[in-house]
Design a protein around this motif. Structure first.
Motif, short mmCIF file in Angstrom:
data_model
loop_
_atom_site.label_atom_id
_atom_site.label_comp_id
_atom_site.label_asym_id
_atom_site.label_seq_id
_atom_site.Cartn_x
_atom_site.Cartn_y
_atom_site.Cartn_z
N SER A 140 -4.05 8.58 -3.63
CA SER A 140 -3.57 8.89 -2.37
C SER A 140 -2.81 10.27 -2.04
O SER A 140 -3.33 10.85 -0.99
CB SER A 140 -2.68 7.78 -1.75
OG SER A 140 -2.28 8.00 -0.37
N TRP A 149 -5.64 -5.54 -1.59
CA TRP A 149 -5.57 -4.67 -0.20
C TRP A 149 -4.26 -4.60 0.38
O TRP A 149 -3.99 -3.66 1.30
CB TRP A 149 -6.75 -4.96 0.80
CG TRP A 149 -8.10 -4.95 0.10
CD1 TRP A 149 -8.73 -4.42 -0.89
CD2 TRP A 149 -9.14 -5.95 0.61
NE1 TRP A 149 -9.95 -5.06 -1.09
CE2 TRP A 149 -10.26 -5.72 -0.38
CE3 TRP A 149 -9.43 -6.74 1.60
CZ2 TRP A 149 -11.42 -6.26 -0.12
CZ3 TRP A 149 -10.40 -7.36 1.81
CH2 TRP A 149 -11.59 -7.18 0.93
N ALA A 153 0.81 -1.07 0.10
CA ALA A 153 -0.01 0.10 -0.08
C ALA A 153 0.95 1.26 0.05
O ALA A 153 2.01 1.30 0.31
CB ALA A 153 -0.82 0.18 1.24
N ILE A 199 -4.61 1.51 -1.82
CA ILE A 199 -4.27 -0.03 -2.05
C ILE A 199 -3.62 -0.10 -3.38
O ILE A 199 -4.17 0.51 -4.38
CB ILE A 199 -5.67 -0.79 -1.55
CG1 ILE A 199 -6.64 -0.25 -2.25
CG2 ILE A 199 -5.70 -0.60 0.02
CD1 ILE A 199 -8.01 -0.98 -2.10
N ILE A 245 -13.77 4.59 2.99
CA ILE A 245 -13.54 3.76 1.76
C ILE A 245 -13.96 4.53 0.55
O ILE A 245 -15.07 4.55 0.59
CB ILE A 245 -13.98 2.28 1.72
CG1 ILE A 245 -13.39 1.73 3.07
CG2 ILE A 245 -13.55 1.49 0.51
CD1 ILE A 245 -13.96 0.30 3.47
N THR A 294 -8.52 7.34 5.33
CA THR A 294 -9.26 7.10 3.89
C THR A 294 -8.54 6.13 3.24
O THR A 294 -7.31 6.32 3.17
CB THR A 294 -9.37 8.41 3.38
OG1 THR A 294 -10.20 9.40 4.20
CG2 THR A 294 -10.21 8.27 2.17
N ILE A 295 -9.24 5.31 2.65
CA ILE A 295 -8.66 4.28 1.70
C ILE A 295 -8.89 4.64 0.39
O ILE A 295 -10.33 4.90 -0.12
CB ILE A 295 -8.87 2.86 2.09
CG1 ILE A 295 -8.35 2.67 3.39
CG2 ILE A 295 -8.23 1.82 1.08
CD1 ILE A 295 -8.88 1.03 3.94
N TYR A 351 1.11 4.75 1.75
CA TYR A 351 0.74 5.65 2.75
C TYR A 351 1.00 7.32 2.55
O TYR A 351 2.21 7.48 1.98
CB TYR A 351 1.54 5.39 4.00
CG TYR A 351 1.25 3.95 4.69
CD1 TYR A 351 0.46 3.96 6.18
CD2 TYR A 351 0.97 2.91 3.95
CE1 TYR A 351 0.15 2.84 6.48
CE2 TYR A 351 0.81 1.73 4.56
CZ TYR A 351 0.22 1.59 5.68
OH TYR A 351 -0.24 0.53 6.26
N ILE A 360 -4.65 6.04 2.47
CA ILE A 360 -4.06 4.97 1.94
C ILE A 360 -4.38 4.54 0.61
O ILE A 360 -5.61 4.29 0.36
CB ILE A 360 -4.05 3.87 3.04
CG1 ILE A 360 -3.34 4.21 4.51
CG2 ILE A 360 -3.24 2.49 2.46
CD1 ILE A 360 -3.76 3.19 5.52
N VAL A 369 -12.84 4.83 9.34
CA VAL A 369 -12.01 4.18 8.13
C VAL A 369 -13.03 4.76 6.91
O VAL A 369 -13.96 4.08 6.76
CB VAL A 369 -11.58 3.01 7.98
CG1 VAL A 369 -10.84 2.81 6.72
CG2 VAL A 369 -10.79 2.55 9.22
N VAL A 391 -4.07 -3.94 4.33
CA VAL A 391 -4.67 -2.83 4.79
C VAL A 391 -5.81 -3.01 5.63
O VAL A 391 -5.96 -2.37 6.72
CB VAL A 391 -4.77 -1.69 3.70
CG1 VAL A 391 -5.71 -0.53 4.19
CG2 VAL A 391 -3.51 -0.98 3.14
N ASP A 392 -6.35 -3.92 5.20
CA ASP A 392 -7.80 -4.27 5.96
C ASP A 392 -7.49 -4.60 7.37
O ASP A 392 -8.38 -4.06 8.29
CB ASP A 392 -8.68 -5.52 5.45
CG ASP A 392 -7.89 -6.75 5.02
OD1 ASP A 392 -6.79 -6.53 4.58
OD2 ASP A 392 -8.52 -7.58 5.03
#
Length: 176
Positions: free
Chosen positions: A85, A107, A62, A101, A122, A77-78, A64, A99, A120, A110-111
């Motif tokens: 990102s 993923w 992932a 993915i 998404i 936030t994903i 960051y 983040i 979180v 990350v989950d």
């Protein structure tokens, strides 16, 4: 800040053929600048060849947006991808971690990483709503699905979304 770069000659193989193309380099770090992988964004890839290539032999990782932090923020936030990102991080109007993915179905752990966060969000691409639901279920009660009509980075760069609009979209995020 993200240590982005460029290489004039990235060699890679696809279907038994060897190619050389220029590429942007996108290093991936977790917290405290711990390196995990590097993606190459191929410029002008041959037809049928994907434009993103991770370093061979390393697991998917992932991205960051705040690798300078020593822990995750309470709100995360994903999104899909490193570029999204970065864009969301720059426009969101807060210091919260975003983040990226590797893909809607990839993923990179990350989950599990975000399960201890207070909230979180998404915000996957519009064509990945079923994957967003699966990811939210894997994360649990703190997950909220944010539905946007366009990709998150395009919302800012092409459609004029503001930080205030973004915060409003997050507040409308649906629990599973």
């Amino acid at each position: 800040f993200w240590k982005l770069g460029f290489t004039p000659e990235k060699r890679f193989e696809h279907d038994g053929n060897l190619f050389t193309r220029p590429a942007y380099t996108i290093p991936k770090f977790t917290l405290n600048w711990q390196p995990t992988n590097i993606d190459y964004r191929i410029i002008d890839p041959p037809p049928g060849v994907g434009k993103y290539r991770p370093a061979p032999g390393l697991p998917a990782a992932a991205f960051y947006s705040r690798p300078d932090h020593d822990s995750l923020t309470d709100t995360v936030t994903i999104v899909e991808g490193s570029k999204k990102s970065m864009v969301v991080n720059l426009w969101q109007g807060s210091d919260n971690q975003v983040i990226g993915i590797p893909g809607c179905s990839s993923w990179a752990g990350v989950d599990n990483t975000v399960k201890s966060c207070g909230r979180v969000y998404i915000a996957l691409d519009p064509d990945a709503r079923q994957w967003a639901l699966k990811l939210a279920r894997a994360i649990g009660q703190t997950a909220r699905i944010v539905i946007l009509p366009v990709k998150p980075d395009d919302a800012f760069t092409l459609h004029g979304m503001t930080s205030t609009d973004w915060q409003r979209a997050l507040r409308q995020g649906a629990r599973i």
